[in-house]
Design a protein around this motif. Structure first.
Motif, PDB file in Angstrom:
ATOM      1  N   SER A   1      25.022  29.264 -12.589  1.00 12.02           N
ATOM      2  CA  SER A   1      25.730  30.433 -13.089  1.00 12.02           C
ATOM      3  C   SER A   1      25.036  30.899 -14.367  1.00 12.02           C
ATOM      4  O   SER A   1      24.219  30.167 -14.956  1.00 12.02           O
ATOM      5  CB  SER A   1      27.193  30.106 -13.390  1.00 12.02           C
ATOM      6  OG  SER A   1      27.272  29.220 -14.496  1.00 12.02           O
ATOM      7  N   VAL A   2      25.376  32.092 -14.809  1.00 10.62           N
ATOM      8  CA  VAL A   2      24.821  32.600 -16.061  1.00 10.62           C
ATOM      9  C   VAL A   2      25.193  31.669 -17.217  1.00 10.62           C
ATOM     10  O   VAL A   2      24.361  31.365 -18.077  1.00 10.62           O
ATOM     11  CB  VAL A   2      25.323  34.028 -16.326  1.00 10.62           C
ATOM     12  CG1 VAL A   2      25.064  34.448 -17.773  1.00 10.62           C
ATOM     13  CG2 VAL A   2      24.661  35.010 -15.367  1.00 10.62           C
ATOM     14  N   LEU A   3      26.428  31.165 -17.211  1.00 15.40           N
ATOM     15  CA  LEU A   3      26.862  30.279 -18.285  1.00 15.40           C
ATOM     16  C   LEU A   3      26.110  28.958 -18.273  1.00 15.40           C
ATOM     17  O   LEU A   3      25.679  28.461 -19.323  1.00 15.40           O
ATOM     18  CB  LEU A   3      28.366  30.032 -18.180  1.00 15.40           C
ATOM     19  CG  LEU A   3      29.007  29.181 -19.276  1.00 15.40           C
ATOM     20  CD1 LEU A   3      28.722  29.738 -20.663  1.00 15.40           C
ATOM     21  CD2 LEU A   3      30.504  29.053 -19.059  1.00 15.40           C
TER      22      LEU A   3
ATOM     23  N   SER B   1      33.666  36.217 -20.550  1.00 15.01           N
ATOM     24  CA  SER B   1      33.340  37.504 -19.928  1.00 15.01           C
ATOM     25  C   SER B   1      32.082  38.118 -20.547  1.00 15.01           C
ATOM     26  O   SER B   1      31.901  38.115 -21.763  1.00 15.01           O
ATOM     27  CB  SER B   1      34.504  38.487 -20.073  1.00 15.01           C
ATOM     28  OG  SER B   1      35.608  38.083 -19.300  1.00 15.01           O
ATOM     29  N   VAL B   2      31.224  38.620 -19.672  1.00  9.52           N
ATOM     30  CA  VAL B   2      29.984  39.284 -20.071  1.00  9.52           C
ATOM     31  C   VAL B   2      29.863  40.569 -19.271  1.00  9.52           C
ATOM     32  O   VAL B   2      30.686  40.856 -18.400  1.00  9.52           O
ATOM     33  CB  VAL B   2      28.753  38.382 -19.805  1.00  9.52           C
ATOM     34  CG1 VAL B   2      28.798  37.134 -20.686  1.00  9.52           C
ATOM     35  CG2 VAL B   2      28.659  37.994 -18.325  1.00  9.52           C
TER      36      VAL B   2
ATOM     37  N   ARG C   1      28.280  45.756 -15.416  1.00 15.18           N
ATOM     38  CA  ARG C   1      29.574  45.426 -14.811  1.00 15.18           C
ATOM     39  C   ARG C   1      30.133  44.146 -15.431  1.00 15.18           C
ATOM     40  O   ARG C   1      29.395  43.178 -15.644  1.00 15.18           O
ATOM     41  CB  ARG C   1      29.440  45.256 -13.295  1.00 15.18           C
ATOM     42  CG  ARG C   1      28.951  46.513 -12.590  1.00 15.18           C
ATOM     43  CD  ARG C   1      28.920  46.321 -11.085  1.00 15.18           C
ATOM     44  NE  ARG C   1      30.257  46.111 -10.540  1.00 15.18           N
ATOM     45  CZ  ARG C   1      30.504  45.945  -9.246  1.00 15.18           C
ATOM     46  NH1 ARG C   1      29.497  45.941  -8.363  1.00 15.18           N
ATOM     47  NH2 ARG C   1      31.742  45.771  -8.820  1.00 15.18           N
ATOM     48  N   ALA C   2      31.436  44.128 -15.690  1.00 15.23           N
ATOM     49  CA  ALA C   2      32.066  42.976 -16.324  1.00 15.23           C
ATOM     50  C   ALA C   2      32.249  41.838 -15.330  1.00 15.23           C
ATOM     51  O   ALA C   2      32.495  42.061 -14.133  1.00 15.23           O
ATOM     52  CB  ALA C   2      33.412  43.375 -16.905  1.00 15.23           C
TER      53      ALA C   2
ATOM     54  N   VAL D   1      22.060  40.669 -18.687  1.00 13.66           N
ATOM     55  CA  VAL D   1      23.392  40.229 -19.124  1.00 13.66           C
ATOM     56  C   VAL D   1      23.574  40.517 -20.605  1.00 13.66           C
ATOM     57  O   VAL D   1      22.724  40.194 -21.422  1.00 13.66           O
ATOM     58  CB  VAL D   1      23.583  38.721 -18.860  1.00 13.66           C
ATOM     59  CG1 VAL D   1      24.962  38.272 -19.332  1.00 13.66           C
ATOM     60  CG2 VAL D   1      23.401  38.415 -17.373  1.00 13.66           C
ATOM     61  N   GLU D   2      24.694  41.124 -20.937  1.00 18.53           N
ATOM     62  CA  GLU D   2      25.095  41.338 -22.327  1.00 18.53           C
ATOM     63  C   GLU D   2      26.257  40.406 -22.637  1.00 18.53           C
ATOM     64  O   GLU D   2      27.227  40.357 -21.877  1.00 18.53           O
ATOM     65  CB  GLU D   2      25.528  42.783 -22.546  1.00 18.53           C
ATOM     66  CG  GLU D   2      24.462  43.817 -22.296  1.00 18.53           C
ATOM     67  CD  GLU D   2      25.055  45.218 -22.362  1.00 18.53           C
ATOM     68  OE1 GLU D   2      25.135  45.768 -23.487  1.00 18.53           O
ATOM     69  OE2 GLU D   2      25.449  45.731 -21.302  1.00 18.53           O
ATOM     70  N   SER D   3      26.179  39.688 -23.736  1.00 21.94           N
ATOM     71  CA  SER D   3      27.263  38.793 -24.143  1.00 21.94           C
ATOM     72  C   SER D   3      27.659  39.022 -25.591  1.00 21.94           C
ATOM     73  O   SER D   3      28.822  39.246 -25.891  1.00 21.94           O
ATOM     74  CB  SER D   3      26.854  37.323 -23.945  1.00 21.94           C
ATOM     75  OG  SER D   3      27.843  36.456 -24.447  1.00 21.94           O
TER      76      SER D   3
END
Length: 238
Positions: free
Chosen positions: A23-25, A54-55, A60-61, A75-77
């Protein structure tokens, strides 16, 4: 796959490698890039319930813990909008339960408290609910303080997937959703839970506490007193 040809995605403009199935996380935490989170734990399948992680991915969220990393994903965080969203979620968690940090045995070891510090939460900004929730002291070795539950379900997953006991469950709807003990009496003392169970140590807040150990480690010398949650290694959770 070597580092030279690793698949990459962008996190806040920085290229990060990821492994198949990440996953991104997961990929971000492995690379030392902190994304605030509460219900995710590296030892368990992602849950996506707290939404603190949430990113925005390609505009898209989504929850970073359930969002698959993919080549070219943008990805924006760490943005003002997302950080404000996280603060609001944390404020809502604090007022929904009874979180009196100065008197809590988990202070300094609490991921909710540490995350609130990390994102700069200034105060609840909402009216406190002060729900009337019980404290279950029926077990000889373990205390349950339901006032602090954030419904992350980590104890549910640990008891089911690791301990094989299914001690806990989540029940109810909406504001009435709560942690339940799977016993006819609803009391922990009527289960076979043991202090050595994974579920007994997984709680990120102060719900599941061992008896007769209160404040054995002084405030100021605890996990998040020593380093902020953003410096926590990926496997550093309980």
């Amino acid at each position: 796959m070597s580092n030279g040809d690793a698949a990459l995605f962008l996190l806040d403009g920085e290229e990060l490698p990821f492994e198949p199935g990440d996953s991104v996380l997961q990929a971000a935490m492995r690379a030392g890039r902190y994304i605030p989170h509460l219900c995710w734990h590296p030892d368990f399948a992602p849950h996506g319930s707290c939404r603190v992680c949430s990113v925005k991915a390609n505009g898209r969220a989504g929850a970073a813990c359930t969002l698959p990393a993919s080549a070219g994903l943008n990805v924006e965080s760490n943005t003002d909008e997302l950080n404000a969203h996280r603060k609001t979620l944390l404020q809502m968690l604090f007022i929904e339960g009874n979180h009196f940090c100065p008197s809590c045995e988990k202070s300094g070891n609490c991921q909710l408290q540490a995350t609130a510090y990390e994102v700069g939460m200034e105060g609840p900004h909402f009216e406190e609910f002060y729900p009337d929730r019980p404290v279950d002291a029926s077990h000889p070795d373990i205390l349950l303080d339901f006032n602090r539950c954030i419904l992350c379900e980590l104890c549910v997953r640990a008891s089911r997937d690791v301990d094989g006991k299914n001690i806990f469950a989540i029940g109810g709807h909406g504001i009435g959703t709560r942690l339940l003990v799977n016993a006819a009496s609803g009391r922990l003392g009527d289960t076979d839970m043991a202090l050595g169970d994974r579920a007994a140590s997984i709680c990120p807040v102060g719900v599941i506490l061992p008896k007769r150990r209160g404040f054995a480690v002084p405030i100021g010398q605890r996990r998040f007193d020593i380093h902020p949650v953003s410096d926590e290694p990926p496997g550093g959770q309980p």
